[in-house]
Design a protein around this motif. Structure first.
Motif, short mmCIF file in Angstrom:
data_model
loop_
_atom_site.label_atom_id
_atom_site.label_comp_id
_atom_site.label_asym_id
_atom_site.label_seq_id
_atom_site.Cartn_x
_atom_site.Cartn_y
_atom_site.Cartn_z
N TYR A 73 -40.28 -67.59 4.66
CA TYR A 73 -38.59 -67.86 5.25
C TYR A 73 -38.70 -68.83 4.53
CZ TYR A 73 -41.27 -65.38 9.19
OH TYR A 73 -41.32 -64.23 9.78
N GLY A 74 -38.62 -69.47 4.22
CA GLY A 74 -37.64 -70.32 3.40
C GLY A 74 -38.33 -72.18 3.31
N GLU A 75 -38.31 -72.33 2.19
CA GLU A 75 -39.21 -73.57 1.86
C GLU A 75 -38.26 -74.39 2.48
OE1 GLU A 75 -39.10 -73.71 -2.91
OE2 GLU A 75 -40.29 -71.91 -2.88
N THR A 76 -36.99 -75.09 2.68
CA THR A 76 -36.39 -76.34 3.20
C THR A 76 -36.32 -76.09 4.58
OG1 THR A 76 -34.15 -75.81 2.86
CG2 THR A 76 -35.70 -76.71 1.09
N LYS A 77 -36.64 -74.85 5.07
CA LYS A 77 -36.48 -75.15 6.58
C LYS A 77 -37.36 -74.59 7.28
CE LYS A 77 -30.88 -74.66 6.49
NZ LYS A 77 -29.78 -73.80 6.89
N ALA A 78 -37.62 -74.65 8.54
CA ALA A 78 -38.95 -74.20 9.51
C ALA A 78 -38.20 -72.98 9.65
CB ALA A 78 -38.62 -75.29 11.04
N PRO A 79 -38.96 -71.42 9.91
CA PRO A 79 -38.70 -70.66 10.70
C PRO A 79 -38.01 -70.57 11.75
CG PRO A 79 -41.16 -70.23 9.68
CD PRO A 79 -40.87 -71.91 10.16
N THR A 80 -38.28 -71.28 12.74
CA THR A 80 -38.08 -71.61 14.10
C THR A 80 -36.27 -72.05 13.86
OG1 THR A 80 -38.63 -73.60 14.28
CG2 THR A 80 -39.07 -72.24 15.50
N ALA B 139 -29.08 -66.69 15.31
CA ALA B 139 -28.55 -66.22 16.74
C ALA B 139 -27.52 -66.55 16.59
CB ALA B 139 -30.09 -66.22 17.21
N SER B 140 -27.37 -68.28 16.61
CA SER B 140 -25.43 -69.07 17.32
C SER B 140 -24.65 -68.50 16.35
CB SER B 140 -25.92 -70.54 16.73
OG SER B 140 -26.61 -70.85 15.00
N GLU B 141 -24.88 -67.54 15.11
CA GLU B 141 -23.78 -67.52 13.88
C GLU B 141 -23.30 -66.22 14.74
OE1 GLU B 141 -22.42 -66.69 9.87
OE2 GLU B 141 -24.74 -67.12 9.99
N LYS B 142 -24.14 -64.90 15.00
CA LYS B 142 -24.64 -63.74 15.34
C LYS B 142 -23.30 -64.13 16.86
CE LYS B 142 -27.91 -61.35 13.21
NZ LYS B 142 -29.43 -60.70 13.58
N SER B 143 -23.78 -64.95 17.07
CA SER B 143 -23.16 -64.51 18.90
C SER B 143 -21.77 -65.58 18.34
CB SER B 143 -24.08 -66.04 19.78
OG SER B 143 -23.60 -65.84 20.71
N PHE B 144 -21.68 -66.44 18.26
CA PHE B 144 -20.14 -66.48 17.53
C PHE B 144 -19.36 -65.68 16.90
CE2 PHE B 144 -17.39 -68.70 14.17
CZ PHE B 144 -16.20 -68.50 15.28
N ARG B 145 -19.47 -64.67 15.65
CA ARG B 145 -19.06 -63.86 15.32
C ARG B 145 -18.46 -63.02 16.23
NH1 ARG B 145 -18.23 -63.95 9.91
NH2 ARG B 145 -19.27 -65.71 9.24
#
Length: 786
Positions: free
Chosen positions: A133-140, A147-153
């Motif tokens: 899920y990425g080395e620098t960010k948690a999956p959550t 989710a916030s980007e999809k909701s905004f778009r």
């Protein structure tokens, strides 16, 4: 020093010095998580920035082990210039020395979304090496950002961009907050490096100080993508892509999807589950392979129109108007693609474009009655399907129609069709076909029955052939040799598809088990359950809750709720009329509230679907002579003053043949009965009318009944009034039409018998029964789990 934790009872930090393993406690500390003393190949620095002298220090400091490019930077991208201006140490006096200063860390500015503790240090998410899920960010955090980007778009109505976001230049002053041109910083997940650094496009931006800085574009070129996907990359690039493919995860999916090319740009493909809603434009947006199949089906339709001489290409006369047309698409049960060019009949004007419309079709009761006779007598059955049946009907009116889309004649685009024969969609098309069908079968020796206009009979010294017709679906019953002969003559007149032994008729699946014939509508039921989201619903034991009676709604009408409710009831009615007599009472009772339903009514209608979801494998079975097949018999019952508003009684009747239900009815009486005897008497009269019609049908088929037909009723008073033509004070007001039962009894056409209420299967059509009684009477209907 190594951080050990927080000491008990003291607000501070506990450390251990690596040189002598002594433990120290301090109230303030500065953590440098980029340095780790136990890292492989790392030389322990002489001191940290916490113990810097006030008057400066030697050029050889704790960063002497790193090169200039390896110095960490947190708030700015590494500039193309070889040196950076360092901020003064917080422990220094702020004076600059002429001597060469060692490189110092820039002041760290918290980014948007980063957290800091009360002591001022930043909370850094630990690096997760190899995390999909990425080395620098948690999956959550990743899921929350997506989710916030999809909701905004979705809110602003913007389609997601297909290119990777560009990394924007941050201010060198270290101002907090993101750039005004970007709403978030792109993720630093591992992605395959480009094939060549020289191919990267460099863009220049002006920072807030007016200085010019360069920025590398992160968008991979098409050549680089091709090299990565085809395996032409070499060395480190190839290893990175192989590692990314092995790890998978969001980064790998984003990389592949970013390079994907949609089948249709900026438009959605049509819904594959409802081809009848498609238009010609939807077909044009499909992939080439599917377009080819549908265009072939459309070409076959045009060829059929030409071969039948349906139209003539002419100039539109002055003062005349054309009827528009459209393509209608469908996929048959056997997978065949069907395209029809139909007329928009709603634009026709009565008296100009059409006159008479009526076209008879065979009744459901007649179809089940013929199948029951076939089971009893072991008749042979064979079926045909008339191709483009409506195109055979001749038109008396002068009608003009537009050319179909996609098939305009080159050089004659402005001409129109002058119709000589009927086409699908015209209001008079069904009647025109029926008149042609009746003429043709009359020439073959068939005669139309008066009791049902959809049944034709052929009789000679060899035997009898019965032809059942529902528009273009034809079934022949009778002796095998005679049926095959008449079918061959029929197919010589019309272009047909030979279906052999029928397996489907009027959306009813036909199955054979020895001398038994089984009918069901499982396929249609599955579609209905899927449409209304009831496929996996918890099954109910009965179609309606025991003792429930829906009440009329007098409030305002909800248009959306009404449309959905009517759609549910219409689907249930089609099932009830075909092969499901067990839901007759529930459906007819709920159908009385279609004009102004409530949410409660909708839930009760969906409750019927819950019952059907649990009994979807039930079939209507007609037994043969070798089994338990029985002759014609009927049952009737009524529920006195059931309607709470108008106090009308509920009537139900059932007719059995070959141990299966061929006719059933559940309805509210038209007039108020003053007693239960009167209600039963009126129900008995209506049941007798149905019996007389079936006896007439048998007589026309050449099988007259020599004995009376039994009718079972659970009221002794009704039997007495029907058997004795007397006028009493309590019965003299009954309408004359209900006294017809007396004539049938006197002519020995029907005979009346008493049956206890607990044994009367017609009780299932008059009230919502409990589970025990309902399941008992359901067996009497001929419904068997298959």
């Amino acid at each position: 020093m190594i951080f050990l934790g927080f000491p008990k009872g003291v607000k501070g930090y506990q450390f251990m010095r690596c040189s002598n393993n002594s433990v120290h406690i301090g109230t303030k500390a500065m953590f440098d998580e980029t340095l780790f003393p136990k890292a492989q190949g790392f030389t322990l620095p002489r001191y940290t920035s916490v113990h810097l002298p006030k008057n400066g220090r030697d050029s050889k400091d704790e960063y002497s082990e790193f090169s200039e490019e390896e110095l960490p930077s947190r708030n700015t991208r590494r500039s193309s210039t070889p040196h950076h201006k360092r901020a003064p140490s917080p422990l220094s006096d702020g004076s600059e020395s002429d001597d060469e200063e060692p490189p110092r860390r820039p002041a760290e500015v918290p980014r948007q979304g980063e957290r800091t503790t009360r002591s001022g240090r930043q909370v850094k998410v630990p690096t997760r090496s190899g995390n999909v899920y990425g080395e620098t960010k948690a999956p959550t955090d990743i899921i929350r950002e997506n989710a916030s980007e999809k909701s905004f778009r979705k809110t602003i109505g913007e389609s997601p961009t297909r290119k990777s976001p560009r990394v924007l230049q941050k201010s060198t002053k270290g101002d907090p907050g993101p750039s005004s041109a970007a709403h978030r910083e792109p993720s630093k997940e591992r992605v395959p490096p480009p094939a060549s650094q020289a191919k990267r496009e460099k863009k220049k931006r002006i920072n807030t100080d007016g200085e010019e800085s360069t920025e590398t574009d992160d968008v991979t070129s098409e050549e680089e993508v091709d090299s990565l996907l085809t395996g032409n990359q070499k060395g480190k690039d190839k290893a990175s892509l192989a590692e990314l493919c092995q790890d998978g995860g969001v980064g790998f999916f984003d990389y592949l999807l970013a390079q994907a090319v949609p089948l249709v740009e900026d438009e959605k493909l049509p819904n594959t589950k409802s081809p009848r809603d498609w238009t010609f434009r939807d077909i044009q947006r499909m992939p080439e392979s599917e377009q080819r199949e549908w265009k072939l089906a459309m070409a076959e339709e045009i060829d059929a129109l030409k071969s039948r001489k349906v139209f003539e290409l002419v100039e539109l006369p002055h003062g005349r108007r054309t009827i528009r047309g459209r393509w209608v698409f469908d996929v048959k049960s056997d997978g065949r693609k069907r395209a029809r060019y139909v007329a928009k009949g709603f634009s026709q004007v009565e008296g100009i474009d059409f006159e008479a419309l009526f076209s008879p079709v065979v009744r459901y009761e007649s179809v089940r009655f013929i199948f029951a006779l076939a089971a009893l007598f072991g008749w042979y059955m064979t079926a045909v399907d008339v191709k483009t049946a409506f195109l055979y009907g001749k038109l008396d009116e002068e009608i003009y129609m537009d050319q179909p889309k996609g098939f305009h004649v080159k050089g004659q685009e402005r001409k129109v069709y002058r119709l000589h024969r009927a086409i699908y969609g015209l209001k008079q098309a069904a009647r025109a076909w029926w008149l042609e069908l009746e003429k043709s079968v009359r020439k073959l020796g068939f005669i139309r029955l008066h009791s049902d206009s959809g049944i034709f009979l052929y009789r000679d010294h060899k035997g009898v052939v019965i032809m059942v017709a529902y528009v273009d679906d034809i079934i022949f019953f009778g002796l095998k040799s005679l049926c095959d002969q008449k079918k061959k003559e029929f197919m010589a007149t019309w272009e047909c598809r030979d279906l052999g032994t029928p397996t489907e008729f009027l959306s009813m699946t036909i199955q054979y088990d020895g001398d038994k014939i089984q009918l069901d509508q499982t396929k249609y039921l599955e579609k209905v359950l899927e449409r209304f989201g009831m496929t996996n619903a918890k099954p109910a034991r009965t179609p309606m809750v025991e003792g429930y009676y829906p009440e009329k709604h007098e409030g305002p009408n909800n248009a959306v709720l009404t449309r959905k409710y009517q759609s549910v009831i219409g689907s249930l009615l089609y099932l009830m009329l075909g092969t499901r007599p067990d839901i007759a009472y529930a459906v007819t009772k709920m159908a009385q509230h279609c004009a102004n339903p409530t949410e409660e009514h909708l839930q009760k209608a969906l409750y019927i679907m819950k019952y059907l979801a649990g009994t979807r494998k039930y079939t209507l079975v007609f037994e043969g002579r070798k089994g338990m097949g029985q002759g014609l018999e009927s049952y009737t019952d009524s529920d006195y003053a059931q309607d709470p508003t108008h106090r009308l009684s509920q009537t139900g009747n059932l007719v059995l043949l070959a141990s299966g239900a061929v006719s059933w009815k559940s309805y509210t009486q038209k007039s108020i009965a003053t007693s239960s005897t009167e209600a039963e008497y009126m129900a008995l009269s209506d049941c007798a009318k149905q019996i007389i019609w079936l006896r007439i049908l048998l007589k026309e088929l050449g099988m007259p009944m020599k004995v009376s037909t039994p009718i079972y009723v659970d009221n002794q008073g009704a039997i007495f009034n029907a058997s004795n033509p007397v006028q009493e004070r309590r019965t003299k007001h009954i309408d004359v039409r209900y006294h017809l039962i007396r004539q049938y009894v006197e002519n020995d056409e029907v005979s009346l018998f008493y049956i206890p209420t607990d044994q009367n299967p017609a009780d299932i059509f008059t009230k919502p029964l409990g589970r025990v009684k309902f399941e008992l009477f359901r067996k009497s209907l001929g419904l068997v789990f298959h």
